[in-house]
Design an enzyme around this catalytic site. Structure first.
Site, PDB file in Angstrom:
ATOM      1  N   LYS A   1      13.591  37.358  14.367  1.00 23.69           N
ATOM      2  CA  LYS A   1      13.371  38.763  14.023  1.00 23.69           C
ATOM      3  C   LYS A   1      11.920  38.854  13.544  1.00 23.69           C
ATOM      4  O   LYS A   1      11.586  38.434  12.458  1.00 23.69           O
ATOM      5  CB  LYS A   1      14.352  39.209  12.934  1.00 23.69           C
ATOM      6  CG  LYS A   1      14.016  40.515  12.210  1.00 23.69           C
ATOM      7  CD  LYS A   1      13.818  41.691  13.121  1.00 23.69           C
ATOM      8  CE  LYS A   1      13.536  42.962  12.341  1.00 23.69           C
ATOM      9  NZ  LYS A   1      12.120  43.309  12.282  1.00 23.69           N
TER      10      LYS A   1
ATOM     11  N   ASP B   1       8.423  40.495  12.298  1.00 18.94           N
ATOM     12  CA  ASP B   1       8.112  41.507  11.302  1.00 18.94           C
ATOM     13  C   ASP B   1       6.980  42.379  11.839  1.00 18.94           C
ATOM     14  O   ASP B   1       5.803  42.045  11.692  1.00 18.94           O
ATOM     15  CB  ASP B   1       7.705  40.813  10.005  1.00 18.94           C
ATOM     16  CG  ASP B   1       7.859  41.701   8.792  1.00 18.94           C
ATOM     17  OD1 ASP B   1       8.378  42.829   8.940  1.00 18.94           O
ATOM     18  OD2 ASP B   1       7.460  41.273   7.700  1.00 18.94           O
TER      19      ASP B   1
END
Length: 162
Positions: free
Chosen positions: A28, A30
Protein backbone atom coordinates in the site's frame (compact mmCIF):
# COMPACT_ATOMS: atom_id res chain seq x y z
CA UNK A 1 -14.93 7.92 -27.80
CA UNK A 2 -14.12 10.03 -24.74
CA UNK A 3 -13.72 7.84 -21.66
CA UNK A 4 -15.10 8.97 -18.33
CA UNK A 5 -13.68 8.78 -14.85
CA UNK A 6 -14.79 5.69 -12.92
CA UNK A 7 -15.13 6.13 -9.15
CA UNK A 8 -12.54 3.79 -7.62
CA UNK A 9 -13.25 1.07 -5.11
CA UNK A 10 -11.74 2.10 -1.81
CA UNK A 11 -9.85 -0.18 0.59
CA UNK A 12 -11.39 -1.34 3.83
CA UNK A 13 -9.36 -1.09 7.01
CA UNK A 14 -9.27 -4.39 8.88
CA UNK A 15 -7.57 -5.56 12.09
CA UNK A 16 -5.93 -8.65 10.54
CA UNK A 17 -4.73 -9.52 7.02
CA UNK A 18 -7.09 -11.89 5.18
CA UNK A 19 -6.34 -15.60 5.24
CA UNK A 20 -6.53 -18.12 2.43
CA UNK A 21 -5.40 -18.33 -1.17
CA UNK A 22 -8.06 -16.08 -2.72
CA UNK A 23 -6.13 -12.85 -2.19
CA UNK A 24 -3.53 -10.79 -4.04
CA UNK A 25 -1.18 -8.94 -1.70
CA UNK A 26 0.49 -5.67 -2.72
CA UNK A 27 2.33 -2.84 -1.02
CA UNK A 28 0.00 0.00 0.00
CA UNK A 29 1.93 2.99 -1.31
CA UNK A 30 1.60 6.31 0.48
CA UNK A 31 0.54 8.71 -2.25
CA UNK A 32 -2.44 10.07 -4.17
CA UNK A 33 -4.87 7.51 -5.56
CA UNK A 34 -5.24 8.43 -9.21
CA UNK A 35 -6.76 7.31 -12.48
CA UNK A 36 -4.95 7.64 -15.78
CA UNK A 37 -7.24 7.90 -18.80
CA UNK A 38 -6.03 7.69 -22.40
CA UNK A 39 -8.39 8.26 -25.34
CA UNK A 40 -8.74 10.20 -28.59
CA UNK A 41 -8.66 13.47 -26.60
CA UNK A 42 -5.24 12.64 -25.13
CA UNK A 43 -4.18 11.60 -21.65
CA UNK A 44 -5.72 12.84 -18.43
CA UNK A 45 -5.04 12.06 -14.77
CA UNK A 46 -7.78 12.34 -12.17
CA UNK A 47 -7.76 12.31 -8.38
CA UNK A 48 -9.73 9.63 -6.53
CA UNK A 49 -12.59 12.14 -6.28
CA UNK A 50 -12.67 12.76 -10.03
CA UNK A 51 -10.82 16.09 -10.16
CA UNK A 52 -8.74 16.59 -13.31
CA UNK A 53 -5.11 17.08 -12.20
CA UNK A 54 -3.58 16.55 -15.64
CA UNK A 55 -1.80 19.93 -15.52
CA UNK A 56 -0.09 18.96 -12.25
CA UNK A 57 1.32 15.72 -13.72
CA UNK A 58 2.81 16.80 -17.07
CA UNK A 59 5.71 14.33 -17.02
CA UNK A 60 3.49 11.36 -16.15
CA UNK A 61 1.04 12.32 -18.90
CA UNK A 62 3.91 12.26 -21.39
CA UNK A 63 5.18 8.94 -19.96
CA UNK A 64 1.73 7.37 -20.54
CA UNK A 65 2.55 7.21 -24.26
CA UNK A 66 4.87 4.32 -23.39
CA UNK A 67 1.84 2.17 -22.54
CA UNK A 68 1.03 1.92 -26.24
CA UNK A 69 -2.74 2.00 -25.70
CA UNK A 70 -5.24 3.55 -28.07
CA UNK A 71 -7.53 3.99 -25.08
CA UNK A 72 -7.24 2.89 -21.46
CA UNK A 73 -8.29 3.55 -17.89
CA UNK A 74 -5.61 2.62 -15.35
CA UNK A 75 -6.11 2.74 -11.58
CA UNK A 76 -3.04 3.53 -9.52
CA UNK A 77 -1.21 5.67 -7.01
CA UNK A 78 1.02 8.68 -7.67
CA UNK A 79 4.02 8.62 -5.36
CA UNK A 80 7.44 10.12 -4.73
CA UNK A 81 10.25 8.08 -3.18
CA UNK A 82 12.55 9.09 -0.33
CA UNK A 83 16.26 8.24 -0.05
CA UNK A 84 15.38 4.79 1.35
CA UNK A 85 13.22 4.03 -1.70
CA UNK A 86 9.94 4.21 0.25
CA UNK A 87 6.93 6.27 -0.83
CA UNK A 88 6.95 9.56 1.07
CA UNK A 89 3.63 11.37 1.35
CA UNK A 90 5.24 14.40 3.00
CA UNK A 91 7.45 15.00 -0.04
CA UNK A 92 4.69 14.36 -2.58
CA UNK A 93 3.17 17.84 -2.57
CA UNK A 94 6.59 19.46 -3.02
CA UNK A 95 7.42 17.10 -5.87
CA UNK A 96 4.17 17.91 -7.69
CA UNK A 97 5.00 21.62 -7.77
CA UNK A 98 8.80 21.53 -8.01
CA UNK A 99 10.10 18.08 -8.95
CA UNK A 100 7.85 16.49 -11.59
CA UNK A 101 10.71 14.17 -12.59
CA UNK A 102 10.51 12.51 -9.13
CA UNK A 103 6.88 11.39 -9.52
CA UNK A 104 5.88 7.80 -10.25
CA UNK A 105 2.52 6.31 -11.20
CA UNK A 106 2.24 2.85 -9.63
CA UNK A 107 -0.43 1.01 -11.63
CA UNK A 108 -2.47 -1.76 -10.03
CA UNK A 109 -5.60 -2.24 -12.15
CA UNK A 110 -6.69 -1.90 -15.78
CA UNK A 111 -10.38 -1.01 -16.11
CA UNK A 112 -10.60 -0.31 -19.85
CA UNK A 113 -8.42 -1.07 -22.86
CA UNK A 114 -8.78 -0.18 -26.54
CA UNK A 115 -12.56 0.11 -26.58
CA UNK A 116 -13.25 -2.72 -24.12
CA UNK A 117 -14.58 -2.36 -20.57
CA UNK A 118 -12.57 -4.95 -18.62
CA UNK A 119 -14.33 -4.69 -15.26
CA UNK A 120 -16.19 -7.99 -15.75
CA UNK A 121 -12.88 -9.77 -16.36
CA UNK A 122 -11.08 -11.44 -13.43
CA UNK A 123 -8.68 -9.11 -11.61
CA UNK A 124 -5.75 -11.48 -12.22
CA UNK A 125 -6.36 -11.32 -15.99
CA UNK A 126 -6.62 -7.52 -16.00
CA UNK A 127 -3.39 -7.24 -13.99
CA UNK A 128 -1.62 -9.65 -16.35
CA UNK A 129 -2.53 -7.45 -19.33
CA UNK A 130 -1.51 -4.32 -17.41
CA UNK A 131 1.87 -5.80 -16.44
CA UNK A 132 2.57 -6.63 -20.09
CA UNK A 133 1.95 -2.99 -21.09
CA UNK A 134 4.44 -1.46 -18.65
CA UNK A 135 8.13 -1.26 -19.53
CA UNK A 136 10.42 -1.65 -16.49
CA UNK A 137 12.47 1.35 -15.40
CA UNK A 138 10.01 4.09 -16.36
CA UNK A 139 7.94 6.53 -14.32
CA UNK A 140 4.93 4.24 -14.71
CA UNK A 141 5.47 1.10 -12.66
CA UNK A 142 3.41 -2.06 -12.13
CA UNK A 143 2.44 -2.87 -8.55
CA UNK A 144 3.87 -6.36 -8.29
CA UNK A 145 1.98 -8.91 -6.19
CA UNK A 146 3.82 -10.19 -3.13
CA UNK A 147 4.08 -13.97 -2.82
CA UNK A 148 3.45 -15.75 0.45
CA UNK A 149 1.08 -15.91 3.37
CA UNK A 150 -0.68 -12.68 4.38
CA UNK A 151 0.52 -12.47 7.99
CA UNK A 152 4.16 -13.02 6.99
CA UNK A 153 3.90 -10.39 4.21
CA UNK A 154 2.27 -7.92 6.61
CA UNK A 155 5.05 -8.48 9.17
CA UNK A 156 7.81 -7.96 6.58
CA UNK A 157 6.19 -4.80 5.17
CA UNK A 158 5.67 -3.43 8.67
CA UNK A 159 9.35 -4.06 9.48
CA UNK A 160 10.36 -2.28 6.26
CA UNK A 161 8.35 0.82 7.20
CA UNK A 162 5.69 0.26 4.55
Amino acid sequence: MRLRFIAPLMPTLVEQPPEGDGWIHEVKFDGYRSQLIIDEDGTRIYTRNGHDWTAKYRDLVQEAESLGAESAIVDGEIIVLNEAGLSDFGELRKAITRRQHDLYFVAFDLLHLNGHDLREMALEERREILASMIEPGGRIQFSEPLPGEAKAIFHLLDQAGL
